[in-house]
Design a protein around this motif. Structure first.
Motif, mmCIF file in Angstrom:
data_model
loop_
_atom_site.group_PDB
_atom_site.id
_atom_site.type_symbol
_atom_site.label_atom_id
_atom_site.label_comp_id
_atom_site.label_asym_id
_atom_site.label_seq_id
_atom_site.Cartn_x
_atom_site.Cartn_y
_atom_site.Cartn_z
ATOM 1 N N PHE A 6 7.446 -5.126 -6.098
ATOM 2 C CA PHE A 6 7.374 -3.972 -5.197
ATOM 3 C C PHE A 6 8.108 -2.774 -5.789
ATOM 4 O O PHE A 6 7.576 -1.657 -5.822
ATOM 5 C CB PHE A 6 7.966 -4.340 -3.835
ATOM 6 C CG PHE A 6 8.158 -3.145 -2.931
ATOM 7 C CD1 PHE A 6 7.072 -2.563 -2.292
ATOM 8 C CD2 PHE A 6 9.416 -2.579 -2.752
ATOM 9 C CE1 PHE A 6 7.241 -1.445 -1.492
ATOM 10 C CE2 PHE A 6 9.591 -1.467 -1.948
ATOM 11 C CZ PHE A 6 8.500 -0.890 -1.313
ATOM 12 N N LYS A 7 9.323 -3.004 -6.293
ATOM 13 C CA LYS A 7 10.100 -1.899 -6.871
ATOM 14 C C LYS A 7 9.399 -1.329 -8.103
ATOM 15 O O LYS A 7 9.394 -0.115 -8.321
ATOM 16 C CB LYS A 7 11.505 -2.374 -7.225
ATOM 17 C CG LYS A 7 12.397 -2.580 -6.017
ATOM 18 C CD LYS A 7 13.813 -2.985 -6.424
ATOM 19 C CE LYS A 7 14.706 -3.129 -5.203
ATOM 20 N NZ LYS A 7 16.079 -3.557 -5.587
ATOM 21 N N PHE A 8 8.801 -2.202 -8.906
ATOM 22 C CA PHE A 8 8.057 -1.728 -10.089
ATOM 23 C C PHE A 8 6.890 -0.856 -9.648
ATOM 24 O O PHE A 8 6.659 0.216 -10.221
ATOM 25 C CB PHE A 8 7.551 -2.921 -10.905
ATOM 26 C CG PHE A 8 6.866 -2.535 -12.179
ATOM 27 C CD1 PHE A 8 7.570 -2.472 -13.380
ATOM 28 C CD2 PHE A 8 5.510 -2.218 -12.204
ATOM 29 C CE1 PHE A 8 6.936 -2.101 -14.560
ATOM 30 C CE2 PHE A 8 4.866 -1.846 -13.374
ATOM 31 C CZ PHE A 8 5.591 -1.792 -14.561
ATOM 32 N N CYS A 9 6.161 -1.299 -8.620
ATOM 33 C CA CYS A 9 5.018 -0.526 -8.126
ATOM 34 C C CYS A 9 5.461 0.849 -7.622
ATOM 35 O O CYS A 9 4.806 1.857 -7.881
ATOM 36 C CB CYS A 9 4.300 -1.284 -7.012
ATOM 37 S SG CYS A 9 3.406 -2.747 -7.561
ATOM 38 N N VAL A 10 6.568 0.892 -6.910
ATOM 39 C CA VAL A 10 7.082 2.164 -6.389
ATOM 40 C C VAL A 10 7.514 3.077 -7.537
ATOM 41 O O VAL A 10 7.229 4.277 -7.540
ATOM 42 C CB VAL A 10 8.252 1.920 -5.405
ATOM 43 C CG1 VAL A 10 8.949 3.229 -5.062
ATOM 44 C CG2 VAL A 10 7.738 1.252 -4.140
ATOM 45 N N ASN A 11 8.184 2.503 -8.533
ATOM 46 C CA ASN A 11 8.655 3.300 -9.671
ATOM 47 C C ASN A 11 7.512 3.819 -10.534
ATOM 48 O O ASN A 11 7.676 4.785 -11.276
ATOM 49 C CB ASN A 11 9.627 2.474 -10.536
ATOM 50 C CG ASN A 11 10.960 2.279 -9.869
ATOM 51 O OD1 ASN A 11 11.393 3.106 -9.078
ATOM 52 N ND2 ASN A 11 11.622 1.169 -10.165
ATOM 53 N N HIS A 12 6.351 3.142 -10.466
ATOM 54 C CA HIS A 12 5.182 3.564 -11.244
ATOM 55 C C HIS A 12 4.005 3.840 -10.288
ATOM 56 O O HIS A 12 2.858 3.504 -10.592
ATOM 57 C CB HIS A 12 4.796 2.471 -12.246
ATOM 58 C CG HIS A 12 5.868 2.135 -13.233
ATOM 59 N ND1 HIS A 12 5.931 2.669 -14.500
ATOM 60 C CD2 HIS A 12 6.956 1.319 -13.130
ATOM 61 C CE1 HIS A 12 6.979 2.190 -15.143
ATOM 62 N NE2 HIS A 12 7.623 1.373 -14.338
ATOM 63 N N LEU A 13 4.313 4.446 -9.149
ATOM 64 C CA LEU A 13 3.368 4.518 -8.030
ATOM 65 C C LEU A 13 2.046 5.212 -8.407
ATOM 66 O O LEU A 13 0.966 4.700 -8.100
ATOM 67 C CB LEU A 13 4.022 5.240 -6.850
ATOM 68 C CG LEU A 13 3.275 5.153 -5.512
ATOM 69 C CD1 LEU A 13 3.126 3.699 -5.082
ATOM 70 C CD2 LEU A 13 4.003 5.949 -4.437
ATOM 71 N N THR A 14 2.125 6.345 -9.070
ATOM 72 C CA THR A 14 0.906 7.098 -9.389
ATOM 73 C C THR A 14 -0.058 6.269 -10.228
ATOM 74 O O THR A 14 -1.254 6.165 -9.928
ATOM 75 C CB THR A 14 1.258 8.395 -10.138
ATOM 76 O OG1 THR A 14 2.142 9.171 -9.314
ATOM 77 C CG2 THR A 14 0.000 9.193 -10.437
ATOM 78 N N ILE A 46 0.063 -5.018 -9.102
ATOM 79 C CA ILE A 46 -0.441 -5.352 -7.760
ATOM 80 C C ILE A 46 -0.887 -6.811 -7.710
ATOM 81 O O ILE A 46 -0.646 -7.520 -6.715
ATOM 82 C CB ILE A 46 -1.595 -4.406 -7.367
ATOM 83 C CG1 ILE A 46 -1.052 -2.998 -7.122
ATOM 84 C CG2 ILE A 46 -2.315 -4.924 -6.124
ATOM 85 C CD1 ILE A 46 -0.108 -2.872 -5.951
ATOM 86 N N THR A 47 -1.534 -7.273 -8.767
ATOM 87 C CA THR A 47 -1.950 -8.681 -8.831
ATOM 88 C C THR A 47 -0.747 -9.609 -8.734
ATOM 89 O O THR A 47 -0.766 -10.612 -8.007
ATOM 90 C CB THR A 47 -2.701 -8.951 -10.148
ATOM 91 O OG1 THR A 47 -3.823 -8.068 -10.232
ATOM 92 C CG2 THR A 47 -3.183 -10.390 -10.217
ATOM 93 N N LEU A 48 0.312 -9.262 -9.456
ATOM 94 C CA LEU A 48 1.524 -10.084 -9.424
ATOM 95 C C LEU A 48 2.211 -9.995 -8.065
ATOM 96 O O LEU A 48 2.744 -10.985 -7.565
ATOM 97 C CB LEU A 48 2.489 -9.650 -10.535
ATOM 98 C CG LEU A 48 1.974 -9.797 -11.973
ATOM 99 C CD1 LEU A 48 3.056 -9.421 -12.969
ATOM 100 C CD2 LEU A 48 1.493 -11.212 -12.237
ATOM 101 N N LEU A 49 2.203 -8.814 -7.456
ATOM 102 C CA LEU A 49 2.771 -8.657 -6.114
ATOM 103 C C LEU A 49 2.016 -9.530 -5.112
ATOM 104 O O LEU A 49 2.633 -10.208 -4.276
ATOM 105 C CB LEU A 49 2.712 -7.188 -5.695
ATOM 106 C CG LEU A 49 3.178 -6.876 -4.260
ATOM 107 C CD1 LEU A 49 4.655 -7.217 -4.092
ATOM 108 C CD2 LEU A 49 2.936 -5.406 -3.916
ATOM 109 N N SER A 50 0.689 -9.544 -5.222
ATOM 110 C CA SER A 50 -0.131 -10.374 -4.322
ATOM 111 C C SER A 50 0.202 -11.850 -4.489
ATOM 112 O O SER A 50 0.314 -12.595 -3.501
ATOM 113 C CB SER A 50 -1.613 -10.139 -4.603
ATOM 114 O OG SER A 50 -1.948 -8.779 -4.442
#
Length: 527
Positions: free
Chosen positions: A488-496, A469-473
């Motif tokens: 974004f794709k990494f966050c979705v793939n590791h959403l939980t 999230i820090t890197l996405l920001s």
């Protein structure tokens, strides 16, 4: 720095010839055959020439290098070999050439006659651009720019993926479960094939009596099967040994499965594993895994550049990852594998003389002949005005307006500014991923497009569930679109896991709103 001198087959080459080598491959049942490409893009071969595998037009062995005229100037980008041996390459133009042993049609030319010279593999590939090739013992697979996989040759266990066990005389597209999917990486064991998809899934087919397909059973598979046990894990690279498989995740972890009689899975024991097993690497992040279908040796490289090895190491069974002094996984295979072949096409940099780039790198931050210094956080960085003007528009304008020999910088940290100046001398970034965000800020400020792109690539290598999230920001803030999409794709793939981090809890309201909206459109909240 790779040294081909570690391979005995090169021992008789004079130093002047060794200095010219830029790519090399050592293969054969006793590591007694070699191909290499020079700085002039000439291709040479030497060795025992079993089955005409040197591509010289005859079966004569040669202790001195002989040129393969048809390959000169072709710009080889991928090379693999079988145990016959047969040799297959792909070029920068996307063409595929094959030669050597052909008893099972592994050259893809529709015959079983050995090929004494490199021949274009044309059936079903003429309109395709091949980026990567991989060989098993007597079969071949090829990956195209469209993410398609083609296979041909020996098929006794289904390793060609055609749905039968009949040998495949010419390239055939591997479809079945791979239909409409995009493959990004391929590898072959002796009698099996593996493919990694762009979404991180991994598929295997062929021989499975040692569990090397990772399916939880020992049944051969005649078509690609997804490794369901790795559901939710994003694989980015696969490597195959004789009968075992290694897979690297996007978080730098390593899974292994298959045969383990030499400890090649790195599990600490010698029991085969039919399901992927996470290897203990002391929490070090891995950036590369290495294995070769001719041996039971495994290797991996950490983000900090350390090299680990395990499995069969010069006759010893090393059952857990062992830290070496090597700087490259290639050295593991040169010194400890049996036979001591190369696991992929080597790229070799000469260091016996300094090129312009090497000379510039050597003079960076050297006070001896510098004519300008930057003062950052109380520390000096020594540089050369002329080079800065040539390399950066910002400095061209700034230094044309001032004759100062010392400039103080307050906007950026010493670590970031030094990395920026070093980049101007070397074209590379010498910063760990977590510090590259500051350099991304600088690149955006100075409008250094290429530096910005390199920063994004560096940051990608350091992404984890904790910092995603820090890197996405940061990517959103600095308008780094490619990095934003990756994060974004990494966050979705590791959403939980990502949504349970402190960074997610502290997320900017507008960014959170946009993230949830986009993730919803992406299908992240279904079920």
């Amino acid at each position: 720095m790779l040294d081909v001198g570690k391979w005995p087959v090169f021992a008789l080459l004079p130093p002047d010839e060794l200095r010219l080598i830029r790519q090399a491959c050592v293969f054969g049942s006793a590591a007694n055959e070699a191909l290499y490409v020079t700085v002039n893009d000439e291709v040479f071969a030497l060795g025992t020439n079993c089955s005409g595998c040197l591509g010289l037009g005859d079966l004569q062995s040669t202790i001195e290098p002989r040129r393969i005229d048809v390959l000169c100037g072709k710009k080889i980008v991928s090379l693999s070999y079988g145990t016959g041996p047969h040799v297959v390459i792909s070029t920068a133009d996307g063409e595929v050439f094959a030669w050597g042993h052909n008893g099972y049609s592994q050259l893809g030319n529709g015959t079983t006659n050995h090929g004494l010279t490199p021949a274009l593999v044309s059936t079903n590939l003429l309109s395709k651009r091949v980026t990567e090739v991989a060989c098993g013992s007597h079969h071949t697979i090829a990956l195209t720019t469209d993410g398609e996989v083609f296979a041909w040759g020996y098929n006794n266990s289904g390793q060609v993926g055609s749905g039968s066990t009949a040998n495949q005389p010419t390239p055939r597209r591997v479809s079945s479960c791979l239909q409409n999917k995009v493959v990004v990486n391929i590898a072959c064991g002796q009698l099996c094939s593996m493919a990694v998809l762009d979404n991180g899934e991994i598929y295997g087919w062929g021989y499975n009596c040692n569990g090397q397909l990772g399916l939880g059973n020992n049944g051969n598979q005649q078509t690609p099967c997804r490794i369901a046990a790795l559901q939710g894990v994003n694989i980015v690279q696969v490597a195959c040994g004789y009968a075992h498989t290694l897979a690297l995740t996007d978080e730098g972890m390593v899974y292994a499965w298959g045969a383990n009689s030499y400890g090649q899975l790195g599990t600490g024991n010698k029991s085969n594993q039919a399901l992927p097993t996470l290897i203990n690497t002391d929490k070090e992040r891995m950036v590369e895994v290495a294995a070769c279908h001719t041996s039971h040796t495994s290797a991996a490289k950490t983000q900090s550049g350390q090299v680990l090895m395990w499995g069969q190491c010069r006759g010893q069974a090393v059952a857990s990852p062992h830290l070496t002094h090597f700087s490259s996984t290639d050295d593991v295979f040169a010194c400890f594998a049996t036979p001591a072949v190369t696991w992929h096409l080597l790229s070799v940099d000469g260091d016996d003389y300094l090129t312009i780039a090497q000379s510039l790198k050597k003079e960076f931050d050297s006070p001896e002949i510098s004519d300008l210094k930057f003062l950052v956080d109380g520390k000096c960085i020594h540089v050369h005005k002329a080079l800065l003007k040539i390399r950066c528009e910002h400095f061209r304008a700034l230094l044309n307006e001032t004759d100062e020999d010392a400039i103080e910088i307050q906007q950026f940290s010493y670590l970031v500014y030094r990395a920026f100046l070093e980049y101007l001398y070397t074209d590379t970034i010498n910063l760990p991923p977590e510090d590259a965000i500051g350099l991304l800020d600088l690149a955006t400020y100075y409008r250094e497009t290429r530096l910005k792109r390199l920063c994004q690539e560096t940051i990608k290598r350091g992404i984890s569930e904790e910092n995603a999230i820090t890197l996405l920001s940061a990517a959103v803030k600095y308008e780094a679109r490619d990095l934003e999409e990756f994060c974004f794709k990494f966050c979705v793939n590791h959403l939980t896991a990502v949504t349970q981090t402190r960074a997610f809890a502290d997320m900017d309201h507008d960014l959170l709103k946009n993230f949830i909206s986009k993730a919803s459109r992406y299908g992240a909240f279904k079920n």
